[in-house]
Motif scaffolding. Structure first.
Motif, PDB file in Angstrom:
ATOM      1  N   GLU A 133      35.445  38.030  50.794  1.00 15.20           N
ATOM      2  CA  GLU A 133      36.748  37.853  50.147  1.00 15.20           C
ATOM      3  C   GLU A 133      37.865  38.413  51.018  1.00 15.20           C
ATOM      4  OE1 GLU A 133      39.395  36.440  47.370  1.00 15.20           O
ATOM      5  OE2 GLU A 133      37.238  36.042  47.564  1.00 15.20           O
ATOM      6  N   ARG A 177      38.504  35.726  53.488  1.00 18.94           N
ATOM      7  CA  ARG A 177      39.205  34.594  52.862  1.00 18.94           C
ATOM      8  C   ARG A 177      40.684  34.878  52.696  1.00 18.94           C
ATOM      9  NH1 ARG A 177      34.365  33.639  50.122  1.00 18.94           N
ATOM     10  NH2 ARG A 177      34.784  35.226  48.559  1.00 18.94           N
ATOM     11  N   GLN A 178      41.012  36.121  52.362  1.00 16.99           N
ATOM     12  CA  GLN A 178      42.414  36.469  52.105  1.00 16.99           C
ATOM     13  C   GLN A 178      43.122  37.011  53.343  1.00 16.99           C
ATOM     14  OE1 GLN A 178      43.487  38.448  48.477  1.00 16.99           O
ATOM     15  NE2 GLN A 178      41.718  37.671  47.358  1.00 16.99           N
ATOM     16  N   LEU A 218      42.522  44.400  48.293  1.00 18.27           N
ATOM     17  CA  LEU A 218      42.628  43.088  47.639  1.00 18.27           C
ATOM     18  C   LEU A 218      43.378  43.144  46.314  1.00 18.27           C
ATOM     19  CD1 LEU A 218      38.965  41.925  48.329  1.00 18.27           C
ATOM     20  CD2 LEU A 218      41.030  40.939  49.352  1.00 18.27           C
TER      21      LEU A 218
END
Length: 323
Positions: free
Chosen positions: A55, A58-59, A321
């Protein structure tokens, strides 16, 4: 309550406070147009760090990764053979005879987790050997991670996935063509297998898989192109060993060996480690020691979290995140 809210409410002192400070420093570094290298030592892939690291990729919270050969391959082993893994919660109590029984069943133990040789290691060997031999016959050469990118993006293994592919950090990295540095790749299961195939003659040119020296040359170019005073590169180190020691040295190499001016030092540093600070232990060295080697500066934000990375890293990532 969000994870971030829980952590900030409860993590007030000692290593808990250091975790919060490091995570906030990570966010500040990115907010200031910085880039981040994450380094993976130990058995982070077998610990399924991919659940949170994928993640982060991805970010766009990670711009480059350095990892051991074991972490490179073990993320893919888990991707295709997860159902065959065995957990041994009482691993501390195993007798030598019980360890031998695991060997006889081709179950290779990493602390409390056994990796199945035939379903994981040999399955990947069969697939990647085709790429090694194709490149060898064509007179081509690629880095270890590039061969993994080829087999992951080809789709030929998709039907073998046994976890949600969004939890594979290497698959996410492949989709973004994220640069990866893998020093000492030969110290891995597939590295050993590659050596065997060269010895047996299946692969004619040992340099079909590119070397660690070439990785350092690649990193020197990448760092030169990406590190500026307006966009510094940070260093988030999980564990010790070659995954951290190798890449951090690119800065003093550029300064001292290539005599290049105007190369920024690393702009952020955090190490998660359970290594005891001791005489000569680089993995246990406090960040200030790196000042003397021309890696970090007086004003570089520096953090060390002395704890278990399998617990700490996902929590830091959760804060970054904003989970």
């Amino acid at each position: 309550m969000k994870i971030t809210e829980f952590l900030k409410h409860n993590f007030k002192h000692f290593n808990a406070a250091a975790l919060i400070d490091a995570a906030e420093g990570y966010k500040t570094h990115l907010d200031n147009n910085g880039k981040m290298m994450v380094t993976l030592a130990g058995a982070m892939s077998t610990a399924e760090l991919g659940i949170s690291l994928a993640e982060m990729i991805r970010q766009d919270k990670v711009q480059i990764i350095t990892c051991t050969g074991a972490n490179l391959e073990e993320d893919v082993f888990n991707l295709v053979a997860h159902d065959y893994y065995e957990r041994i919660p009482n691993y501390r109590d195993l007798s030598p005879e019980e360890e031998q029984d695991l060997l006889n069943r081709h179950m290779n133990r990493v602390t409390d987790t056994c990796i199945p040789e035939m379903e994981a290691m040999r399955r990947i060997e069969d697939v990647i050997l085709e790429e090694w031999m194709r490149a060898d016959q064509a007179g081509e050469a690629f880095f270890p991670h590039e061969f993994f990118y080829k087999i992951l993006l080809s789709g030929k293994m998709d039907e073998s996935f046994q976890i949600d592919p969004k939890n594979s950090w290497l698959l996410e990295a492949a989709k973004k063509n994220l640069p990866i540095i893998v020093p000492g790749w030969e110290d891995s299961t597939l590295g050993n297998m590659y050596a065997g195939h060269v010895i047996s003659g299946d692969i004619k040119n040992v340099h079909t898989v590119r070397s660690g020296i070439e990785y350092m040359m690649f990193l020197a170019q990448w760092y030169t192109e990406n590190a500026t005073e307006d966009s510094k590169v940070g260093f988030f180190q999980i564990g010790g060993g070659i995954a951290g020691d190798f890449p951090i040295c690119v800065v003093p190499m550029l300064h001292q060996d290539l005599q290049r001016d105007n190369v920024p030092l690393w702009g952020y540093f955090c190490q998660i480690s359970d290594s005891t600070t001791s005489y000569g232990s680089y993995s246990g060295a406090v960040p200030n020691e790196k000042i003397t080697w021309g890696k970090l500066g007086l004003d570089t934000p520096k953090y060390i979290i002395e704890s278990d990375a399998t617990i700490v890293a996902p929590l830091v990532f959760a804060i970054v995140l904003d989970q």
